[in-house]
Each structure stands twice: as C-alpha cells, then as structure tokens.
Design a protein around this motif. Structure first.
Motif, PDB file in Angstrom:
ATOM      1  N   THR A  42       0.403   7.132   7.912  1.00 49.28           N
ATOM      2  CA  THR A  42       0.038   8.219   6.998  1.00 49.28           C
ATOM      3  C   THR A  42       0.561   7.960   5.594  1.00 49.28           C
ATOM      4  O   THR A  42      -0.175   8.056   4.607  1.00 49.28           O
ATOM      5  N   VAL A  43       1.841   7.610   5.498  1.00 49.10           N
ATOM      6  CA  VAL A  43       2.428   7.411   4.170  1.00 49.10           C
ATOM      7  C   VAL A  43       2.047   6.061   3.562  1.00 49.10           C
ATOM      8  O   VAL A  43       2.389   5.785   2.410  1.00 49.10           O
ATOM      9  N   ALA A  45      -0.861   5.545   2.781  1.00 47.16           N
ATOM     10  CA  ALA A  45      -2.000   5.936   1.954  1.00 47.16           C
ATOM     11  C   ALA A  45      -1.707   5.708   0.470  1.00 47.16           C
ATOM     12  O   ALA A  45      -0.560   5.800   0.033  1.00 47.16           O
ATOM     13  N   SER A  47      -1.762   6.626  -3.598  1.00 43.56           N
ATOM     14  CA  SER A  47      -1.637   7.838  -4.408  1.00 43.56           C
ATOM     15  C   SER A  47      -1.652   7.433  -5.876  1.00 43.56           C
ATOM     16  O   SER A  47      -1.414   6.267  -6.210  1.00 43.56           O
ATOM     17  N   GLN A  52       3.304   9.056  -4.742  1.00 46.67           N
ATOM     18  CA  GLN A  52       3.491   9.651  -3.407  1.00 46.67           C
ATOM     19  C   GLN A  52       3.848  11.134  -3.530  1.00 46.67           C
ATOM     20  O   GLN A  52       4.872  11.603  -3.012  1.00 46.67           O
ATOM     21  N   ALA A 145      -3.898  11.055   2.215  1.00 44.83           N
ATOM     22  CA  ALA A 145      -2.907  10.758   3.252  1.00 44.83           C
ATOM     23  C   ALA A 145      -3.295  11.409   4.581  1.00 44.83           C
ATOM     24  O   ALA A 145      -3.147  10.802   5.652  1.00 44.83           O
ATOM     25  N   HIS A 148      -5.847   9.350   6.330  1.00 42.39           N
ATOM     26  CA  HIS A 148      -5.203   8.225   7.020  1.00 42.39           C
ATOM     27  C   HIS A 148      -4.665   8.687   8.371  1.00 42.39           C
ATOM     28  O   HIS A 148      -4.820   7.994   9.383  1.00 42.39           O
TER      29      HIS A 148
END
Length: 221
Positions: A42-43, A45, A47, A52, A145, A148
């Motif tokens: 997930t993180v 993803a 940005s 973030q 995110a 994802h």
C-alpha cells in the motif's frame, strides 16, 4: 483460529480483472505477516513529490470497529472484516519536515543533490500555491494508495470494498483526529475473506465514456 490456505498470488492484470467489491466478510483473521505485506504494498504507492501525504489507520480492535461502523451508517462489513484501512489525507504534509524523505531519496540514489535542493523549496511553494486545493491533492494521493491496497489484497486471496458512506467528523473522532482540521478522510476499505460470491456487473462500452483527444470523439478499441 481457522487455518488459511496458501494461495498462488495473482499477477496484476488478473487481480484487476477478478476484483469485485465485497460487502459480507468472514471473521477469519488475516495473518500478521500477510497484513504487513499488504501495508508494504500500500505505501509503495506514488504520491506528489513522494511526500506520502496520507495517514493510514488499521482499525482492528472490536470497540474501534463498532465505533467506525457507527460512523459509517452502521455498515456491517466493518464489524465483520478483521481490519478496515482508513485512508486519511494530510493537507499540511508539505509544511512538515521533509528531511527524512529527501535524505532517503539521496541514499537510494533516486534523487541527486540538485533535485534534493530544488525540492526543498519547490515542494512547499507548490503546495502553498494550491491554496484550497491542498486537501484535494492529498485525497488524490490517498486514493492512489487505497487502489494499491485493493489490488494487492485481491492478488493475495483477500477481498475488499471501497466505502464512501460515512460521516467525516465522526470517522475523525474514532481515529483520534477530531481536532485536526488539516486531515481529511479519503476512503475506508474493509479487508478480509469474502463470505459471498460477487459476479462481474459489466462495464459500459468504450464509446460511452472513453474518447480520443476530445470528449465526443469515442475510442472504439
């Protein structure tokens, strides 16, 4: 605790094609190592400027789940699913210390000194220039995110549902952010093992909403 069958992860196209929104979940837990993998994916993803600008809250405690459900018109998938990811968007993220992000990018070699020095001034200037759009931009990043997450979950044998039915002020109170005006709630995503089949409801033909160069010049495929 029920045993979890090991599955062969789906590739990305298969996960996209197979995924459906699930409203009814088994109460089976998600193994900690699997949950950690979901968080990692997930993180991962992208940005804006890699700032973030999300806060992701994993709601797992039974009392917290009940409160979150109550803030979401009593939708039961939050109660049933072992975890609900709350995606919050921090409109003030660019005003915070960007040094850890910059130092990490320098260490990996992703950014050079010139890029890092440029971003130190450009990122705050760009974000401040957005004005009231800062909230919107942060929500966009949080939604990326969340996307994802749902595809990663599907690929690993789990199911999800994007939830837009909730009261922002009440959700913020549940996650301990009731007094933070810069934090917006982007979406809620229960994650767990499906307790129902879900067939493909279909999509409109490309010509109805996909155009080439200008709206009204339909893409035929």
């Amino acid at each position: 605790m029920s045993s979890i069958t090991q599955i062969q992860p789906l590739d990305v196209p298969s996960a996209i094609a197979k995924r459906r929104s699930i409203k009814t979940f088994k109460t089976d837990p998600i193994a900690p190592e699997l949950l950690k993998q979901l968080v990692e994916l997930t993180v991962a993803a992208p940005s804006s400027f890699n700032i973030q600008d999300w806060q992701i809250i994993l709601v797992q405690d039974e009392a917290q789940k009940a409160a979150l459900s109550a803030a979401s018109w009593n939708q039961q998938q939050i109660i049933q699913a072992p975890v609900t990811f709350v995606f919050a968007a921090d409109a003030s993220a660019s005003e915070k210390n960007l040094t850890p992000i910059i130092e990490q990018a320098l260490a990996t070699g992703a950014w050079n000194e010139g890029t890092a020095n440029y971003f130190k001034s450009a990122v705050p200037q760009f974000q401040q220039g957005l004005g009231d759009k800062q909230r919107e931009y942060a929500i966009k990043d949080a939604i990326i995110a969340a996307t994802h997450l749902v595809l990663a979950a599907e690929s690993l044998g789990l199911s999800t549902s994007f939830m837009n039915g909730w009261l922002e002020d009440k959700v913020k109170e549940v996650i301990g952010a009731g007094d933070n005006p810069d934090l917006a709630i982007a979406v809620l995503v229960p994650v767990g093992y499906a307790a129902e089949p879900r067939l493909n409801p279909g999509r409109l033909p490309f010509s109805s909403n996909v155009s080439v160069d200008r709206i009204g010049n339909p893409y035929a495929g």
